[in-house]
Enzyme design. Structure first.
Site, PDB file in Angstrom:
ATOM      1  N   ARG A 193       0.916  -1.007   0.068  1.00 34.34           N
ATOM      2  CA  ARG A 193       0.479  -0.010   0.396  1.00 34.34           C
ATOM      3  C   ARG A 193       1.097   1.460  -0.295  1.00 34.34           C
ATOM      4  O   ARG A 193       2.059   1.162   0.605  1.00 34.34           O
ATOM      5  CB  ARG A 193      -0.719   0.056   1.200  1.00 34.34           C
ATOM      6  CG  ARG A 193      -1.668   1.573   1.077  1.00 34.34           C
ATOM      7  CD  ARG A 193      -3.121   0.766   2.270  1.00 34.34           C
ATOM      8  NE  ARG A 193      -1.946   0.820   4.072  1.00 34.34           N
ATOM      9  CZ  ARG A 193      -1.449   1.869   4.512  1.00 34.34           C
ATOM     10  NH1 ARG A 193      -2.021   2.929   3.790  1.00 34.34           N
ATOM     11  NH2 ARG A 193      -1.577   1.672   5.714  1.00 34.34           N
ATOM     12  N   LYS A 212       4.498  -8.912  11.002  1.00 37.90           N
ATOM     13  CA  LYS A 212       4.024  -9.121   9.824  1.00 37.90           C
ATOM     14  C   LYS A 212       4.372 -10.475   8.859  1.00 37.90           C
ATOM     15  O   LYS A 212       6.256 -10.147   8.894  1.00 37.90           O
ATOM     16  CB  LYS A 212       4.771  -7.783   8.806  1.00 37.90           C
ATOM     17  CG  LYS A 212       3.844  -7.327   7.373  1.00 37.90           C
ATOM     18  CD  LYS A 212       4.482  -6.085   6.914  1.00 37.90           C
ATOM     19  CE  LYS A 212       2.938  -5.827   5.675  1.00 37.90           C
ATOM     20  NZ  LYS A 212       3.432  -4.808   4.989  1.00 37.90           N
ATOM     21  N   ARG A 240       0.087   1.792  14.215  1.00 37.54           N
ATOM     22  CA  ARG A 240       1.756   2.130  15.401  1.00 37.54           C
ATOM     23  C   ARG A 240       0.453   1.391  16.167  1.00 37.54           C
ATOM     24  O   ARG A 240       0.091   2.160  16.936  1.00 37.54           O
ATOM     25  CB  ARG A 240       2.281   2.889  15.369  1.00 37.54           C
ATOM     26  CG  ARG A 240       3.460   2.706  13.986  1.00 37.54           C
ATOM     27  CD  ARG A 240       4.152   0.780  13.334  1.00 37.54           C
ATOM     28  NE  ARG A 240       4.670   1.159  12.731  1.00 37.54           N
ATOM     29  CZ  ARG A 240       4.645   0.768  11.559  1.00 37.54           C
ATOM     30  NH1 ARG A 240       3.109   0.385  10.780  1.00 37.54           N
ATOM     31  NH2 ARG A 240       4.854   1.417   9.917  1.00 37.54           N
TER      32      ARG A 240
END
Length: 245
Positions: free
Chosen positions: A39, A103, A238
């Site tokens: 993104r 991730k 975050r």
């Protein structure tokens, strides 16, 4: 239609460049992407044999504006499939897959409208990248913590399961929009009830408690000034550490 290539810059770019020629859904998978994107144009790093990179071009009857929540539905499809295989994946709004708070993968949905005379067809090209095995070289330049499935997984079998799930989700989304996926997304929400910070180009926008998503796929953030709906864009989400709260 299924296409498999040894190397390409980006499977999403490949399909978007040909979208006006497509007649049926197309799956394009690559062993290696040299210019994979996430993104907001962020780089997505891959490695031969240790990553799963693919894109699926799919025609929708909905308008482009009605596809804003599609990345969240895609996240549900991927998380459901991986969790069924024994991996406790969670979802970070708006388009990341997490495993053990690091991730694991990401989703990029790009739309295009193909016009022919007085008619038009909306296509969504959905790109998915997943770290299948650890690879220190692949992860060396990544600023965040990286996870991988870390098992001797048959990537072809995994790809087949993910595509089956995506086809079901695309069909349901085209008929009903995001509504059938909101509760399912919330079930795997990584930051539900936790303090988070939202920034754009390193500028603080909001701090608050993540409460879930609304009917449009916006993040519901409980701030000191009340509830705020945060739309996906060139923003960063975050988790706040204890020292930040």
């Amino acid at each position: 239609m299924i296409e498999v290539v040894a190397e390409t810059a980006s499977t999403n770019t490949d399909l978007r460049q040909r979208v006006d020629q497509l007649k049926v859904p197309v799956l394009r998978a690559a062993e290696y992407q040299s210019a994979g994107r996430g993104r907001a144009g962020r780089a997505w790093h891959a490695a031969v044999g240790d990553s799963l990179c693919f894109s699926l071009a799919w025609p929708f009857s909905r308008s482009v504006a009605q596809l804003t929540g599609l990345p969240l539905a895609v996240g549900v499809a991927l998380a459901d499939t991986l969790r069924a295989l024994g991996f406790p994946v969670s979802l970070k709004w708006p388009n990341d897959l997490l495993l053990n708070a690091a991730k694991l993968g990401g989703v990029l949905v790009e739309t295009a409208t193909v016009r022919s005379g007085t008619t038009h067809q909306v296509w969504a090209v959905t790109g998915v990248g997943i770290n299948v095995r650890p690879n220190p070289v692949r992860d060396a330049d990544v600023s965040h913590e990286v996870a991988s499935l870390g098992e001797p997984i048959d990537r072809n079998e995994l790809l087949a399961k993910l595509i089956d799930s995506l086809v079901d989700v695309f069909t349901l989304f085209d008929a009903n929009g995001l509504a059938p996926f909101i509760e399912r997304w919330q079930r795997w929400h990584a930051y539900a009830g936790l303090p988070v910070r939202v920034t754009e180009q390193n500028q603080l926008l909001f701090e608050g408690i993540a409460r879930g998503i609304d009917s449009e796929g916006c993040l519901q953030l409980e701030t000191s000034s009340g509830m705020v709906a945060v739309a996906a864009g060139d923003i960063s989400l975050r988790l706040l550490s204890k020292g930040d709260v």
